[in-house]
Design an enzyme around this catalytic site. Structure first.
Site, PDB file in Angstrom:
ATOM      1  N   LYS A  80       0.870  -1.278   0.032  1.00 23.92           N
ATOM      2  CA  LYS A  80      -0.217  -0.067   0.129  1.00 23.92           C
ATOM      3  C   LYS A  80       0.841   1.009   0.217  1.00 23.92           C
ATOM      4  O   LYS A  80       1.855   1.159   0.583  1.00 23.92           O
ATOM      5  CB  LYS A  80      -0.810  -0.028   1.306  1.00 23.92           C
ATOM      6  CG  LYS A  80      -1.978   0.771   1.498  1.00 23.92           C
ATOM      7  CD  LYS A  80      -2.985   0.734   2.576  1.00 23.92           C
ATOM      8  CE  LYS A  80      -3.739   1.965   2.969  1.00 23.92           C
ATOM      9  NZ  LYS A  80      -4.598   1.351   4.138  1.00 23.92           N
ATOM     10  N   SER A 155      -9.688   1.829   3.408  1.00 19.71           N
ATOM     11  CA  SER A 155      -8.913   2.504   2.574  1.00 19.71           C
ATOM     12  C   SER A 155      -7.972   1.809   1.762  1.00 19.71           C
ATOM     13  O   SER A 155      -7.266   2.466   0.781  1.00 19.71           O
ATOM     14  CB  SER A 155      -8.128   3.580   3.716  1.00 19.71           C
ATOM     15  OG  SER A 155      -6.966   2.786   4.292  1.00 19.71           O
ATOM     16  N   SER A 179      -9.957  -0.984   7.616  1.00 21.45           N
ATOM     17  CA  SER A 179      -9.311  -0.685   6.141  1.00 21.45           C
ATOM     18  C   SER A 179      -8.790  -1.711   5.325  1.00 21.45           C
ATOM     19  O   SER A 179      -8.085  -1.597   4.322  1.00 21.45           O
ATOM     20  CB  SER A 179      -8.443   0.577   6.143  1.00 21.45           C
ATOM     21  OG  SER A 179      -9.172   1.742   6.471  1.00 21.45           O
TER      22      SER A 179
END
Lengths: 485, 95
Positions: A80, A155, A179
């Site tokens: 990420k 997210s 997330s």
């Protein structure tokens, strides 16, 4: 070489180790796939093409020469955009870090590299991991591979989409309030948030330090076990990682769960859950019964206070963590400056997006003189009660079963207020507040959109979640990801 | 308790942020909505509860204090918006 992308990390790793598949060829194929399909999905914000191919060649050479290789030798993985990797751009999907290049490897990145995994690229996310849609990224939106008009969740939307689109075998996400688990559920893949203190956060761009935890997203539970073996464990650079033994998580795969006690909290089965989602929860519980598990009703009475507690604590910690972005040492610096105050204020005001500013404002307010006790201290006390609820429930059960989200992936053009968006995390947030591990596993579909179940465990009980999850996958049956080409 | 426009401006000042006039109004409404929602916490009896600051019982797992390699000046400055002579350059601080 056809359809190798459909295999699990576990399976592809075996093929690479046996020399049936060359990592370089695989990485090449993966990049071809990404180039073909990712313009419609938008999982990645950047790719490490040349570096990845070079690294894959090195691994192939090692295997050919019979040298010892790591646990993820040659396997394409993604990280990420909030995990620092030396020499790679890491932006937290924010304008304020749009020019930042990693100057060291964060611990998880270092561990992936030591395990000989091939980091192929950096995935999209909500700005500073604040959001549940991946729409607040400075780069672009990410679309749900099951339906391009829908959000992938957030997210870690890019991370979950990269697995659902079969562009990587393991993708690391971060989970502050859900997330990892919510996007995994929306994208029909498996995602685990480990216990707070199980995985080092060194090199993770901080959002809310007492809640953030890095974890893996993958196609199957077996890959989660494999990834956890690589990333878990103490770290000299993160004093919050607990010094306890890390088991071999793969030993929990394919185990009998007869007699396992599964708690179902009555407070999680409230009005507002999509009735079709509810049906999938009921049929999943039936499957656990078929496996010989005992279903026990438990109570987590402070469940409804988890979201408001989170929305005091997370912004408070975020406002403090994000104070470091002042345009001085790194990150965006405004051009519109005459003095040092302008530098701070204009750089921050131009560099942060709306949701980040909103949370900094809430955080600053709840920590300010006169309001600290009424908001922050109060929330810390309620947090203690939420944790206490779980401790009591776990006196009687081994794991807890809940939905991941009350709905399936919503539409990209759905207009939701901040509070409506915050309530999307209603079933995932408690685990972060209590610091316990959770896993999201695909269980069924509603109108061709995936729905996940969530299993929550005792602190450091990731193994039990892997055990129950792997058993569940077997009775659920094969899970096909969408065909995209 | 609802935040006034002046209070929003004060919070923005503390947070080192500035907003356009229409943004202040928007933030005022949104922050009040969120704070109104957070007020739900007052329903919970917490008189006897100790505020939780750490989720794990084990805190501060410190390592031995051994000198290790650290970032070089060049690396530390490589992301700085403006630098020279091994230092970060900022506008004049003292008037």
């Amino acid at each position: 070489m056809e359809n190798l992308y459909k295999l699990s990390a576990f399976e592809i790793r075996e093929k690479i180790l046996k020399g049936e598949v060359k990592s370089e060829d695989l990485v090449q194929k993966i990049f071809e796939r990404i180039e073909k399909i990712d313009s419609n999905i938008g999982s990645f914000v950047s790719l490490r093409k040349e570096k990845a191919l070079q690294e894959a060649r090195t691994i192939d050479e090692k295997i050919k020469n019979g040298e010892k290789v790591g646990e993820l030798a040659g396997v394409p993985v993604a990280i990420k955009d909030n995990m620092v990797s030396e020499g790679d751009k890491t932006t937290a999907c924010s304008k304020i870090l749009s020019n930042y290049t990693g100057i060291y490897d964060g611990t998880v990145v270092k561990k992936l590299k030591e395990a000989d995994a091939i980091i192929i690229g950096i995935t999209n996310m909500d700005e500073f991991a604040m959001g549940s849609t991946t729409k607040t990224s400075i780069h672009h939106i990410t679309r749900n591979p099951w339906d391009n008009e829908r959000v992938p969740g957030g997210s870690s939307g890019g991370a979950a989409a990269s697995i659902a689109a079969q562009e990587a075998y393991i993708s690391l996400g971060s989970d502050t309030g859900g997330s990892i688990r919510q996007p995994a559920s929306f994208c029909g893949v498996v995602g685990m948030k480990p216990t707070y203190g199980r995985v080092s956060r060194y090199g993770l761009m901080a959002f809310a330090s007492s809640l953030d935890q890095i974890g893996p997203i993958a196609k199957k539970v077996e890959d989660i076990a494999l990834a956890m073996n690589v990333i878990a464990g103490p770290d000299d650079y993160d004093a919050t990682v607990v010094n306890c033994e890390v088991p071999d998580y793969t030993q929990f795969l394919n185990q009998d769960i007869k007699g396992m006690k599964i708690g179902v909290p009555k407070e999680y089965f409230i009005d507002g859950i999509n009735p079709e989602v509810r049906k999938i929860m009921d049929s999943s519980l039936e499957k656990f019964k078929e496996l010989g598990a005992e279903i026990v009703e438990v109570s987590l009475p402070h469940t409804k206070y988890a979201v408001p507690t989170y929305y005091v604590i997370a912004p408070a910690e975020a406002s403090s963590n994000l104070a470091r972005f002042d345009g001085v040492r790194y990150g965006y610096r405004s051009e519109n400056i005459e003095n040092i105050n302008d530098l701070y204020i204009n750089s921050r005001s131009e560099g942060f997006g709306d949701e980040v500013k909103r949370r900094i404002m809430i955080g600053t307010y709840v920590l300010s003189a006169g309001f600290y006790d009424a908001y922050f201290k109060k929330a810390q006390k309620v947090r203690a009660k939420i944790k206490d609820d779980f401790e009591k429930a776990f006196e009687n059960v081994d794991i807890i079963f809940t939905p991941v989200s009350p709905t399936t992936a919503f539409r990209l053009d759905d207009k939701k207020t901040p509070i409506e968006l915050y309530l999307e995390d209603i079933f995932t947030i408690s685990a972060n507040l209590a610091g316990i591990p959770g896993i999201s596993i695909p269980a069924g579909k509603v109108e061709e959109l995936p729905v996940g179940i969530q299993l929550l465990g005792k602190p450091f009980g990731e193994g039990e979640l892997i055990k129950a999850g792997s058993a569940f996958e077997k009775v659920r049956g094969e899970w096909e990801l969408p065909e995209l080409d | 308790m609802a935040l006034t426009r002046e209070e929003v401006l004060n919070v923005a000042k503390l947070a080192r942020l500035k907003f356009q006039p229409d943004e202040i109004e928007k933030f005022q409404i949104e922050l009040n909505d969120i704070l109104g929602y957070i007020d739900m916490l007052n329903e919970v009896e917490t008189e006897e509860v100790t505020a939780m600051t750490q989720v794990n019982s084990q805190v501060n797992n410190l390592r031995e204090d051994i000198v290790k390699e650290s970032l070089t000046v060049e690396k530390a400055l490589s992301n700085a918006p403006d630098s020279g002579d091994g230092a970060i350059i900022v506008p004049k601080v003292v008037g």
